[in-house]
Design a protein around this motif. Structure first.
Motif, PDB file in Angstrom:
ATOM      1  N   ILE A   1       0.832  -1.292  -0.072  1.00  0.00           N
ATOM      2  CA  ILE A   1       0.089   0.147   0.022  1.00  0.00           C
ATOM      3  C   ILE A   1       0.998   1.354  -0.173  1.00  0.00           C
ATOM      4  O   ILE A   1       0.559   2.325  -0.758  1.00  0.00           O
ATOM      5  N   LEU A   2       2.097   1.368   0.868  1.00  0.00           N
ATOM      6  CA  LEU A   2       3.014   2.260   1.131  1.00  0.00           C
ATOM      7  C   LEU A   2       3.600   2.532  -0.247  1.00  0.00           C
ATOM      8  O   LEU A   2       4.034   3.868  -0.510  1.00  0.00           O
ATOM      9  N   LEU A   3       3.649   1.654  -1.008  1.00  0.00           N
ATOM     10  CA  LEU A   3       4.468   2.080  -2.449  1.00  0.00           C
ATOM     11  C   LEU A   3       3.782   3.005  -3.315  1.00  0.00           C
ATOM     12  O   LEU A   3       4.241   3.537  -4.161  1.00  0.00           O
ATOM     13  N   HIS A   4       2.295   2.743  -3.173  1.00  0.00           N
ATOM     14  CA  HIS A   4       1.429   3.443  -3.942  1.00  0.00           C
ATOM     15  C   HIS A   4       0.881   4.852  -3.496  1.00  0.00           C
ATOM     16  O   HIS A   4       0.533   5.606  -3.946  1.00  0.00           O
ATOM     17  N   ARG A   5       0.716   4.573  -1.998  1.00  0.00           N
ATOM     18  CA  ARG A   5       0.385   5.770  -1.247  1.00  0.00           C
ATOM     19  C   ARG A   5       0.914   6.044   0.030  1.00  0.00           C
ATOM     20  O   ARG A   5       0.410   5.325   0.890  1.00  0.00           O
ATOM     21  N   ASN A   6       1.947   6.677  -0.103  1.00  0.00           N
ATOM     22  CA  ASN A   6       2.903   6.943   1.466  1.00  0.00           C
ATOM     23  C   ASN A   6       1.978   7.763   2.568  1.00  0.00           C
ATOM     24  O   ASN A   6       2.843   7.694   3.451  1.00  0.00           O
ATOM     25  N   SER A   7       0.857   8.185   2.315  1.00  0.00           N
ATOM     26  CA  SER A   7       0.286   8.919   3.185  1.00  0.00           C
ATOM     27  C   SER A   7      -0.984   8.300   3.698  1.00  0.00           C
ATOM     28  O   SER A   7      -1.993   9.120   4.372  1.00  0.00           O
ATOM     29  N   HIS A   8      -1.233   7.025   3.334  1.00  0.00           N
ATOM     30  CA  HIS A   8      -2.643   6.420   3.869  1.00  0.00           C
ATOM     31  C   HIS A   8      -2.585   6.505   5.142  1.00  0.00           C
ATOM     32  O   HIS A   8      -2.032   5.755   5.854  1.00  0.00           O
ATOM     33  N   GLN A   9      -3.814   7.104   5.680  1.00  0.00           N
ATOM     34  CA  GLN A   9      -3.779   7.473   7.317  1.00  0.00           C
ATOM     35  C   GLN A   9      -4.120   5.958   8.094  1.00  0.00           C
ATOM     36  O   GLN A   9      -3.640   5.649   9.044  1.00  0.00           O
ATOM     37  N   LYS A  10      -4.966   5.053   7.564  1.00  0.00           N
ATOM     38  CA  LYS A  10      -5.090   3.956   8.149  1.00  0.00           C
ATOM     39  C   LYS A  10      -4.201   2.827   8.406  1.00  0.00           C
ATOM     40  O   LYS A  10      -3.858   2.074   9.163  1.00  0.00           O
ATOM     41  N   VAL A  11      -2.997   3.053   7.109  1.00  0.00           N
ATOM     42  CA  VAL A  11      -2.169   2.228   7.024  1.00  0.00           C
ATOM     43  C   VAL A  11      -0.883   2.770   8.138  1.00  0.00           C
ATOM     44  O   VAL A  11      -0.254   2.034   8.730  1.00  0.00           O
ATOM     45  N   ILE A  12      -0.894   3.834   8.117  1.00  0.00           N
ATOM     46  CA  ILE A  12      -0.227   4.457   9.233  1.00  0.00           C
ATOM     47  C   ILE A  12      -0.625   4.128  10.683  1.00  0.00           C
ATOM     48  O   ILE A  12       0.294   3.727  11.560  1.00  0.00           O
ATOM     49  N   SER A  13      -1.865   4.296  10.771  1.00  0.00           N
ATOM     50  CA  SER A  13      -2.416   3.666  12.263  1.00  0.00           C
ATOM     51  C   SER A  13      -1.847   2.493  12.472  1.00  0.00           C
ATOM     52  O   SER A  13      -1.518   2.083  13.609  1.00  0.00           O
ATOM     53  N   LEU A  14      -1.850   1.306  11.794  1.00  0.00           N
ATOM     54  CA  LEU A  14      -1.867   0.232  11.703  1.00  0.00           C
ATOM     55  C   LEU A  14      -0.344  -0.105  12.022  1.00  0.00           C
ATOM     56  O   LEU A  14       0.109  -0.895  12.903  1.00  0.00           O
ATOM     57  N   MET A  15       0.464   0.646  11.223  1.00  0.00           N
ATOM     58  CA  MET A  15       1.949   0.787  11.270  1.00  0.00           C
ATOM     59  C   MET A  15       2.251   0.933  12.720  1.00  0.00           C
ATOM     60  O   MET A  15       3.209   0.356  13.343  1.00  0.00           O
ATOM     61  N   ASN A  16       1.490   1.944  13.228  1.00  0.00           N
ATOM     62  CA  ASN A  16       1.844   2.515  14.727  1.00  0.00           C
ATOM     63  C   ASN A  16       1.499   1.353  15.765  1.00  0.00           C
ATOM     64  O   ASN A  16       2.260   1.133  16.535  1.00  0.00           O
ATOM     65  N   GLU A  17       0.473   0.526  15.572  1.00  0.00           N
ATOM     66  CA  GLU A  17       0.095  -0.426  16.452  1.00  0.00           C
ATOM     67  C   GLU A  17       1.087  -1.590  16.499  1.00  0.00           C
ATOM     68  O   GLU A  17       1.660  -1.908  17.398  1.00  0.00           O
ATOM     69  N   ILE A  18       1.713  -1.897  15.215  1.00  0.00           N
ATOM     70  CA  ILE A  18       2.566  -2.891  15.037  1.00  0.00           C
ATOM     71  C   ILE A  18       3.957  -2.396  15.802  1.00  0.00           C
ATOM     72  O   ILE A  18       4.501  -3.265  16.312  1.00  0.00           O
ATOM     73  N   LEU A  19       4.187  -1.324  15.428  1.00  0.00           N
ATOM     74  CA  LEU A  19       5.505  -0.636  16.143  1.00  0.00           C
ATOM     75  C   LEU A  19       5.415  -0.841  17.728  1.00  0.00           C
ATOM     76  O   LEU A  19       6.437  -1.014  18.432  1.00  0.00           O
ATOM     77  N   ILE A  20       4.207  -0.462  18.387  1.00  0.00           N
ATOM     78  CA  ILE A  20       4.104  -0.362  19.653  1.00  0.00           C
ATOM     79  C   ILE A  20       4.096  -1.948  19.952  1.00  0.00           C
ATOM     80  O   ILE A  20       4.918  -1.874  21.009  1.00  0.00           O
ATOM     81  N   LEU A  21       3.638  -2.878  19.457  1.00  0.00           N
ATOM     82  CA  LEU A  21       3.957  -4.365  19.907  1.00  0.00           C
ATOM     83  C   LEU A  21       5.566  -4.697  19.861  1.00  0.00           C
ATOM     84  O   LEU A  21       5.907  -5.633  20.415  1.00  0.00           O
TER      85      LEU A  21
END
Length: 70
Positions: free
Chosen positions: A28-48
C-alpha cells in the motif's frame, strides 16, 4: 487493489501474522505513502515491537520501515 491489501493486512494482523501484515502494508505504501489507516496500523505494530513511530521512521520512508522490519 489498495483496499484488498489493507483488508489482507488487517486479517494477518488479527491472526498475529505480523510479517505478512507488514508485507501487505508495504504494498500500500508503495502507492500511497500517506494512507492514514495504514499509518495507524503501522503504529500499532511498532508499539507491539516496543518502538515509537518517530523512532522507527527516523526520517525514512514508510515503505523502508516495513521492509526493514521484515
Amino acid at each position: 487493489r489498495i483496499h484488498c491489501y489493507f483488508m489482507m493486512a488487517l486479517g494477518y494482523y488479527g491472526l498475529a501474522q505480523i510479517k505478512e501484515s507488514q508485507e501487505c502494508l508495504q504494498q500500500i505504501l508503495l502507492h500511497r505513502n500517506s494512507h492514514q489507516k495504514v499509518i495507524s496500523l503501522m503504529n500499532e505494530i511498532l508499539i507491539l515491537q516496543n518502538k515509537s513511530y518517530d523512532e522507527a521512521t527516523n526520517n525514512e520512508s514508510n515503505a523502508a520501515i516495513v521492509a526493514r522490519n521484515n
